[in-house]
Design a protein around this motif. Sequence first.
Motif, PDB file in Angstrom:
ATOM      1  N   LEU A 276       0.827  -1.077   0.187  1.00 16.34           N
ATOM      2  CA  LEU A 276      -0.189  -0.004   0.070  1.00 16.34           C
ATOM      3  C   LEU A 276       0.992   1.329  -0.208  1.00 16.34           C
ATOM      4  O   LEU A 276       0.465   2.190  -0.856  1.00 16.34           O
ATOM      5  CB  LEU A 276      -0.861  -0.190   1.197  1.00 16.34           C
ATOM      6  N   ARG A 373      -5.806  -0.175   8.949  1.00 14.71           N
ATOM      7  CA  ARG A 373      -5.828   0.639   7.587  1.00 14.71           C
ATOM      8  C   ARG A 373      -5.931   2.064   7.860  1.00 14.71           C
ATOM      9  O   ARG A 373      -5.605   2.892   6.849  1.00 14.71           O
ATOM     10  CB  ARG A 373      -6.806  -0.125   6.569  1.00 14.71           C
ATOM     11  N   GLN A 376      -3.048   3.814   8.510  1.00 14.99           N
ATOM     12  CA  GLN A 376      -1.893   3.840   7.649  1.00 14.99           C
ATOM     13  C   GLN A 376      -2.270   4.822   6.421  1.00 14.99           C
ATOM     14  O   GLN A 376      -1.330   5.519   5.784  1.00 14.99           O
ATOM     15  CB  GLN A 376      -1.815   2.561   6.721  1.00 14.99           C
TER      16      GLN A 376
END
Length: 389
Positions: A276, A373, A376
């Motif tokens: 990612l 997530r 992040q």
Amino acid sequence: MTEIPYGRQDINQDDIDQVVAVLRSDFLTQGPMVPRFENAVATYCGVNYAIAVNSATSALHIACLSLGVGKGDLVWTSPISFVASANCALYCGATVDFVDIDPLTYNMSIGELEKKLVVAKKNGKLPKVVIPVHLCGQSCEMKDIHALSLKYGFRIIEDASHAIGGKYLSEPVGNCRYSDITVFSFHPVKIITTGEGGMAVTNYPDLARQMRLLRSHGISADPSAMHIRPENEIWNYQQIELGFNYRMTDLQAALGLSQIKRLDELVMRRHEIATLYNNSFSDLPIVLPHQHLDSYSSYHLYVVRLKSEMIKLTHKMIYELLRANGVMVNLHYIPIYRQPYYRSLDVCYDEFREAELYFSEAITLPLYSTLSRDAQLRIVDVFRNIFDK
Ligand SMILES: *Cc1c(COP(=O)(O)O)cnc(C)c1O
């Protein structure tokens, strides 16, 4: 604003239950869990012997001692590592020197190693041991280092503190195919943890026996190892070396045994996070982590390099801005030869051009298996914002 650390442990209910079970058992240390954890690591790595200790620092120390490192010997390692990779040799009275890093992987450069060996051979100053460090979890080019060890006669300790769960040429890091000993760390920021803890693995029975002795005072209770042959006296143990108390507890081993079951899963999660980041930063003036085709990284660390000439802000300003925004970036590492203690030693080091450049451009972004997530995406946002300025 919650701070996001660069690394942290991943503990689940199973881990907790396993540690509690030991607390209720007969042994808190020197019980059955340490050998069970050792067997689990040896099996995972495909190596003959595993010796659990209370830290990777201790493992490095007894690894050096078992290879006979002492006063007058030279040990070479990478300057871009944690100080423990070098300190272990100083504990033994040896002298430490460094080999510059590869500009792509930031691991010890094979070309620089070979050049330095040629010069050292001429001067009669070859190293006794070389300690390659698998930076960020990516294995060094061990086949090449091993070939050089045969030509120049040095031994190899892999500092794989970052790299349990990683692979080299499709085989697990720690199988010691190209080294004498490999060392792992189980500090909470590493891939799996035992609180504090480490492990040395080897295929050599004599090195394993020596490291086992050294981790526990140099004492043996094995009649075949005893020097005094008892007749009418009681000799249920004998101290035959000057060892240490570097033992791991059963509480720690139980945690490790529980954690290693999830090792592959934890490494996969780290790869997802790295992917990612890679996808989110491809247009920024930074160098993303280079992955060597021969290695599968455990992704202990996600290090980017700033392309300084394309950025107005300095390295330090970016580091401080990120931290001020709760993204607790880090620098892995300040070159060891720059540390005040190393400067105080009476050793003249080469110039390490790549290590110096790295030191002026590298930043470690948060990467750990429990990183959410949302967290992040916040990091990505904060980081991208810096380059929009
Ligand atoms: C963490 C680390 C060590 C030391 O590990 P401990 O278990 O904390 O003693 C040694 N070498 C490297 C490269 C490390 O990152």
